[in-house]
Design a protein around this motif. Structure first.
Motif, mmCIF file in Angstrom:
data_model
loop_
_atom_site.group_PDB
_atom_site.id
_atom_site.type_symbol
_atom_site.label_atom_id
_atom_site.label_comp_id
_atom_site.label_asym_id
_atom_site.label_seq_id
_atom_site.Cartn_x
_atom_site.Cartn_y
_atom_site.Cartn_z
ATOM 1 N N ALA A 34 0.844 -1.192 0.000
ATOM 2 C CA ALA A 34 0.000 0.000 0.000
ATOM 3 C C ALA A 34 0.881 1.243 0.000
ATOM 4 N N SER A 35 0.419 2.285 -0.659
ATOM 5 C CA SER A 35 1.170 3.544 -0.672
ATOM 6 C C SER A 35 1.078 4.201 0.700
ATOM 7 N N PRO A 36 2.210 4.625 1.262
ATOM 8 C CA PRO A 36 2.163 5.278 2.575
ATOM 9 C C PRO A 36 1.601 6.691 2.486
ATOM 10 N N ARG A 37 0.796 7.060 3.468
ATOM 11 C CA ARG A 37 0.235 8.404 3.534
ATOM 12 C C ARG A 37 1.227 9.344 4.209
ATOM 13 N N ALA A 38 1.481 10.479 3.607
ATOM 14 C CA ALA A 38 2.360 11.463 4.221
ATOM 15 C C ALA A 38 1.773 11.925 5.549
ATOM 16 N N SER A 39 2.616 12.015 6.579
ATOM 17 C CA SER A 39 2.145 12.380 7.909
ATOM 18 C C SER A 39 3.253 13.075 8.677
ATOM 19 N N ALA A 40 2.892 13.583 9.857
ATOM 20 C CA ALA A 40 3.862 14.264 10.713
ATOM 21 C C ALA A 40 3.518 13.999 12.165
ATOM 22 N N SER A 41 4.546 13.997 13.002
ATOM 23 C CA SER A 41 4.373 13.748 14.430
ATOM 24 C C SER A 41 5.309 14.667 15.205
ATOM 25 N N VAL A 42 4.871 15.084 16.408
ATOM 26 C CA VAL A 42 5.643 16.028 17.205
ATOM 27 C C VAL A 42 6.012 15.426 18.553
ATOM 28 N N VAL A 43 7.301 15.447 18.849
ATOM 29 C CA VAL A 43 7.826 15.006 20.143
ATOM 30 C C VAL A 43 7.833 16.239 21.042
ATOM 31 N N LEU A 44 6.751 16.425 21.760
ATOM 32 C CA LEU A 44 6.588 17.599 22.616
ATOM 33 C C LEU A 44 7.342 17.380 23.926
ATOM 34 N N CYS A 45 8.223 18.319 24.286
ATOM 35 C CA CYS A 45 9.097 18.150 25.452
ATOM 36 C C CYS A 45 8.975 19.312 26.432
ATOM 37 N N ARG A 46 9.264 19.011 27.690
ATOM 38 C CA ARG A 46 9.353 20.047 28.719
ATOM 39 C C ARG A 46 10.373 19.591 29.759
ATOM 40 N N ASP A 47 10.821 20.513 30.593
ATOM 41 C CA ASP A 47 11.713 20.193 31.704
ATOM 42 C C ASP A 47 10.869 19.938 32.946
ATOM 43 N N GLY A 48 10.936 18.714 33.479
ATOM 44 C CA GLY A 48 10.217 18.344 34.682
ATOM 45 C C GLY A 48 11.129 18.314 35.892
ATOM 46 N N ASP A 49 10.583 17.948 37.035
ATOM 47 C CA ASP A 49 11.373 17.904 38.263
ATOM 48 C C ASP A 49 12.524 16.913 38.165
ATOM 49 N N ALA A 50 12.314 15.822 37.430
ATOM 50 C CA ALA A 50 13.345 14.793 37.316
ATOM 51 C C ALA A 50 14.133 14.894 36.016
#
Length: 226
Positions: A34-50
């Protein structure tokens, strides 16, 4: 020296999940994927206590793709994205807004990886992954109808949970979490991604004597393990 998106592949498990192995077993020789569908994903980051944290969504078991998996926010390109100068960036921003309520700008996204679903899968995606810091003053909330829940997690803890069998991850998600587990902060992650060399990863599913395994690309300019 800039990081290379293929370097982490040597740390990934080669074992193919049972569902994909069954598809590979039933895959007729000469089949057209099957032809792959173009897509996007975001690795959302923040600084936590650890230390560094990232936002993971836990998908419903009823989903037709990535059922029960923990994933980063993202999805396929919609027609509205196609009108933007960079459709994948537009998709990444839109999907993050729709699934987390977080508003990002194009200049906040750092290209991180590029994965293509194995050919034996009936539903396939060609996905650009971006890393982004949670903007000051914003919070992420689970606003997606496709997930059971979502939360901020320490990448190392997520990897440990995967290894223990209590968290399900696809190879792209695992590879990114493995890299982030070695970084101490959002600033360190953004610096690590600066001038990053990105090559597409299309895992091959190969039968060996003791079962089906993944084979990953090799770096052109250096050794890599298959």
């Amino acid at each position: 020296m800039p990081s290379h998106s293929l370097d982490v592949l040597t740390s990934l498990r080669l074992t193919v999940p049972a569902k994909l192995a069954a598809l590979a077993d039933a895959w007729p020789a000469g089949s057209v994927p099957a032809s792959p569908r173009a897509s996007a994903s975001v690795v959302l980051c923040r600084d936590g206590d650890a230390g560094l944290e990232t936002y993971l969504l836990h998908r419903h078991a009823r989903m037709t793709f990535a059922a029960s998996m923990a994933v980063f926010p993202g999805g396929g390109l919609d027609p509205v994205d196609q009108t933007a100068p960079d459709p994948r960036l537009a998709c990444a921003i839109r999907e993050t807004r729709e699934e987390t309520g977080v508003e990002l700008t194009a200049d906040a996204l750092v290209p991180w990886a590029h994965w293509i679903t194995p050919e034996q899968q009936p539903i396939r995606y060609d996905t650009a992954f971006y890393l982004a810091a949670l903007p000051t003053g914003q919070t992420a909330e689970d606003t997606s109808s496709e997930t059971l829940d979502a939360d901020w997690v320490c990448p190392r803890a997520a990897v440990v949970a995967f290894q223990a069998g209590s968290l399900q991850l696809m190879p792209p998600t695992l590879s990114i979490l493995l890299e982030l587990s070695e970084l101490s902060s959002v600033t360190a992650a953004i610096e690590f991604g600066r001038d990053r060399v990105i090559e597409p990863v299309l895992p091959r599913v190969v039968r060996e004597a003791d079962g089906w395994v993944f084979r990953y690309p090799r770096r052109i300019d250096g050794p890599a393990d298959e």
